[in-house]
Motif scaffolding. Sequence first.
Motif, mmCIF file in Angstrom:
data_model
loop_
_atom_site.group_PDB
_atom_site.id
_atom_site.type_symbol
_atom_site.label_atom_id
_atom_site.label_comp_id
_atom_site.label_asym_id
_atom_site.label_seq_id
_atom_site.Cartn_x
_atom_site.Cartn_y
_atom_site.Cartn_z
ATOM 1 N N GLY A 1 0.886 -1.107 -0.319
ATOM 2 C CA GLY A 1 0.110 -0.114 -0.007
ATOM 3 C C GLY A 1 0.873 1.338 -0.062
ATOM 4 O O GLY A 1 0.216 2.285 0.228
ATOM 5 N N ASP B 1 -3.155 3.206 -4.747
ATOM 6 C CA ASP B 1 -4.664 2.844 -4.729
ATOM 7 C C ASP B 1 -4.597 1.374 -4.498
ATOM 8 O O ASP B 1 -3.456 0.633 -4.580
ATOM 9 C CB ASP B 1 -5.184 3.211 -6.175
ATOM 10 C CG ASP B 1 -4.469 2.805 -7.227
ATOM 11 O OD1 ASP B 1 -3.497 1.759 -7.210
ATOM 12 O OD2 ASP B 1 -4.509 3.256 -8.363
ATOM 13 N N GLU B 2 -5.659 0.724 -4.568
ATOM 14 C CA GLU B 2 -5.985 -0.769 -4.471
ATOM 15 C C GLU B 2 -5.385 -1.530 -5.352
ATOM 16 O O GLU B 2 -4.885 -2.612 -5.132
ATOM 17 C CB GLU B 2 -7.424 -0.939 -3.991
ATOM 18 C CG GLU B 2 -8.226 -0.454 -2.695
ATOM 19 C CD GLU B 2 -9.436 -0.833 -2.433
ATOM 20 O OE1 GLU B 2 -9.940 -1.848 -3.199
ATOM 21 O OE2 GLU B 2 -10.161 -0.675 -1.465
ATOM 22 N N SER C 1 -1.781 -1.818 -4.736
ATOM 23 C CA SER C 1 -1.643 -2.673 -3.449
ATOM 24 C C SER C 1 -1.838 -4.087 -3.948
ATOM 25 O O SER C 1 -0.870 -5.021 -3.468
ATOM 26 C CB SER C 1 -2.331 -2.046 -2.618
ATOM 27 O OG SER C 1 -2.388 -0.853 -2.230
ATOM 28 N N GLU C 2 -2.698 -4.422 -4.717
ATOM 29 C CA GLU C 2 -2.946 -5.872 -5.206
ATOM 30 C C GLU C 2 -1.784 -6.293 -5.894
ATOM 31 O O GLU C 2 -1.440 -7.540 -5.753
ATOM 32 C CB GLU C 2 -4.296 -5.926 -5.924
ATOM 33 C CG GLU C 2 -4.633 -7.198 -6.443
ATOM 34 C CD GLU C 2 -5.788 -7.503 -7.618
ATOM 35 O OE1 GLU C 2 -6.568 -8.182 -7.171
ATOM 36 O OE2 GLU C 2 -5.724 -6.355 -8.229
ATOM 37 N N ALA D 1 -1.929 3.409 3.986
ATOM 38 C CA ALA D 1 -2.830 3.149 3.113
ATOM 39 C C ALA D 1 -3.637 2.185 4.053
ATOM 40 O O ALA D 1 -3.318 1.388 4.829
ATOM 41 C CB ALA D 1 -2.441 2.331 1.961
ATOM 42 N N ASP D 2 -5.071 2.095 3.796
ATOM 43 C CA ASP D 2 -6.083 1.191 4.435
ATOM 44 C C ASP D 2 -6.044 -0.145 3.710
ATOM 45 O O ASP D 2 -6.649 -0.083 2.574
ATOM 46 C CB ASP D 2 -7.163 1.824 4.732
ATOM 47 C CG ASP D 2 -8.284 0.775 5.609
ATOM 48 O OD1 ASP D 2 -7.710 -0.459 5.885
ATOM 49 O OD2 ASP D 2 -9.481 1.258 5.633
ATOM 50 N N THR D 3 -5.280 -1.173 3.993
ATOM 51 C CA THR D 3 -5.361 -2.340 3.279
ATOM 52 C C THR D 3 -6.289 -3.311 3.942
ATOM 53 O O THR D 3 -5.766 -4.814 3.685
ATOM 54 C CB THR D 3 -3.856 -2.834 3.154
ATOM 55 O OG1 THR D 3 -3.293 -3.213 4.605
ATOM 56 C CG2 THR D 3 -2.986 -1.989 2.194
ATOM 57 N N TRP E 1 -9.071 -4.646 3.375
ATOM 58 C CA TRP E 1 -9.916 -5.185 2.111
ATOM 59 C C TRP E 1 -8.957 -6.294 1.823
ATOM 60 O O TRP E 1 -9.682 -7.419 1.493
ATOM 61 C CB TRP E 1 -9.787 -4.360 0.911
ATOM 62 C CG TRP E 1 -8.733 -3.904 0.540
ATOM 63 C CD1 TRP E 1 -8.362 -2.604 0.553
ATOM 64 C CD2 TRP E 1 -8.019 -4.301 -0.616
ATOM 65 N NE1 TRP E 1 -6.862 -2.402 -0.178
ATOM 66 C CE2 TRP E 1 -6.828 -3.609 -0.847
ATOM 67 C CE3 TRP E 1 -8.043 -5.517 -1.373
ATOM 68 C CZ2 TRP E 1 -5.879 -3.939 -2.001
ATOM 69 C CZ3 TRP E 1 -7.260 -5.984 -2.206
ATOM 70 C CH2 TRP E 1 -6.127 -5.152 -2.576
ATOM 71 N N ILE E 2 -7.781 -6.421 2.030
ATOM 72 C CA ILE E 2 -6.994 -7.678 1.729
ATOM 73 C C ILE E 2 -7.229 -8.987 2.521
ATOM 74 O O ILE E 2 -7.339 -9.887 2.215
ATOM 75 C CB ILE E 2 -5.413 -7.239 1.743
ATOM 76 C CG1 ILE E 2 -4.928 -6.502 0.471
ATOM 77 C CG2 ILE E 2 -4.585 -8.706 1.632
ATOM 78 C CD1 ILE E 2 -3.360 -6.052 0.562
#
Length: 361
Positions: free
Chosen positions: A59, A67-68, A71-72, A93-95, A97-98
Amino acid sequence: MSVVLHVTGRVLAGPDDVRDELWVVDGRVTYDRPSAARDVRTVTGWALPGLVDAHCHVGLDAHGAVDEATSEKQALTDRDAGTLLIRDAGSPADTRWIDDRDDLPKIIRAGRHIARTRRYIRNYAHEIEPADLVAYVGREARRGDGWVKLVGDWLDRGTGDLGACWPRAEVEAAIAEAHRLGARVTAHCFAEESLADLVEAGIDCVEHATGLTEDTIPLFAERGVAIVPTLVNIATFPKLADGGEAKFPRWADHMRRLHARRYDTVRAAYDAGIPVFVGTDAGGSLAHGLVAAEVAELVRAGIPPLQALSATTWGARAWLGRPALEEGAPADLVVYDEDPRADVRVLAAPRRVVLRGRVID
C-alpha cells in the motif's frame, strides 16, 4: 470432501522435523492420510512453510499511499515469490480489504509510521512532536495487528547527520502504553545514537539496526530485542549518500560507514544471540518479491543457511505468533525442486505456491 492435496518428497516441517509427505484437506495441513479422499492432486518436491517478509510495505510507494490496484499487484508479487505472511512495518494506506481475499498473503499491520515533524519521508508518517507520542502510539496500537512502528532516527538538518528523534522519557511512556494495549513496538533506526535508549525503554524490535556496536549488541541480546536487518535495502546506502553529499556531507559519510560494516554488524548480532528475521523493506523505493534475495544476504553476512531459512519460515512464524506446518494449521506452503537447506538461492524459484490449501498455478 473437496480436492485433497498430497505433498510428497521432503516436507521441512521444522528445522529438525523432516517428513515424507503431508496432506491438505479443507485448506488445512494433516499428516494423517484421509480415508475418503477420491480427488487427489499430488505435488512433489521440497516443501517449506510459506515465507515471511517481516518488513514489507503493502500500500506504499516512494510517494506515499497507493490505490488498491497497486496494492494488489504488490501483494501478488510477494505471493508469487513465496511470501505468504507479511508484517507490514508501516503504511498510510488502508489495506484491510486484503483480509477478505483468499488469494493474497496474510498481513500483520503496524499501522502508520510515527515520526518527528519533518524527520521522515514525506507523506509516509504521522509527523508529531514528543508531547503527542503516547497518544499517537495508543491510536496506532488500536488500529494495528499487535505492532506499532516508530521512526527512531533520521536526518537532522540542524546537525547535518543522523540523529535520534525522541527523548528517552517520552519514548519510554509510549512503549509502555503500547504494551498496555497488547501491542509490540518496533523502530526504524540506521544510526548508533538512539539504540540504547530505545532498548532501555522496552522496545521489542529494531528495523535495519545498522548502528549496532560492541556496546549495544550485548544490551539487545540481554533484553531479547529482535532485529530485521533489511540488507537488500542497506545496499542502497552508497547511492543515497552520493545523492545527498553536496548538502549533507556528514550524513553521507555516516551512511557509507554503516554500509561498509553491514555484514559484520549482522554477524556480530547473530553470534551474540540477538534474534534476526528476514525483511526486505519493499514498497518504498524497493520492488516487492525480494525475500529470497534477503535470505541470501543473511547467509552472505555469515548466518548459517538453516538459521537464515528459519528467519523467514519456522522462527519468523513463531515470533509473529503464526503457525508453520503443524497439524491443523492453514496450508500455506511453498514447494521447491531442490533442497533449500543446501543452497538458499533455491528460494528464488518456487515450483508451487500453496495458499490456504489452494495451489497457485
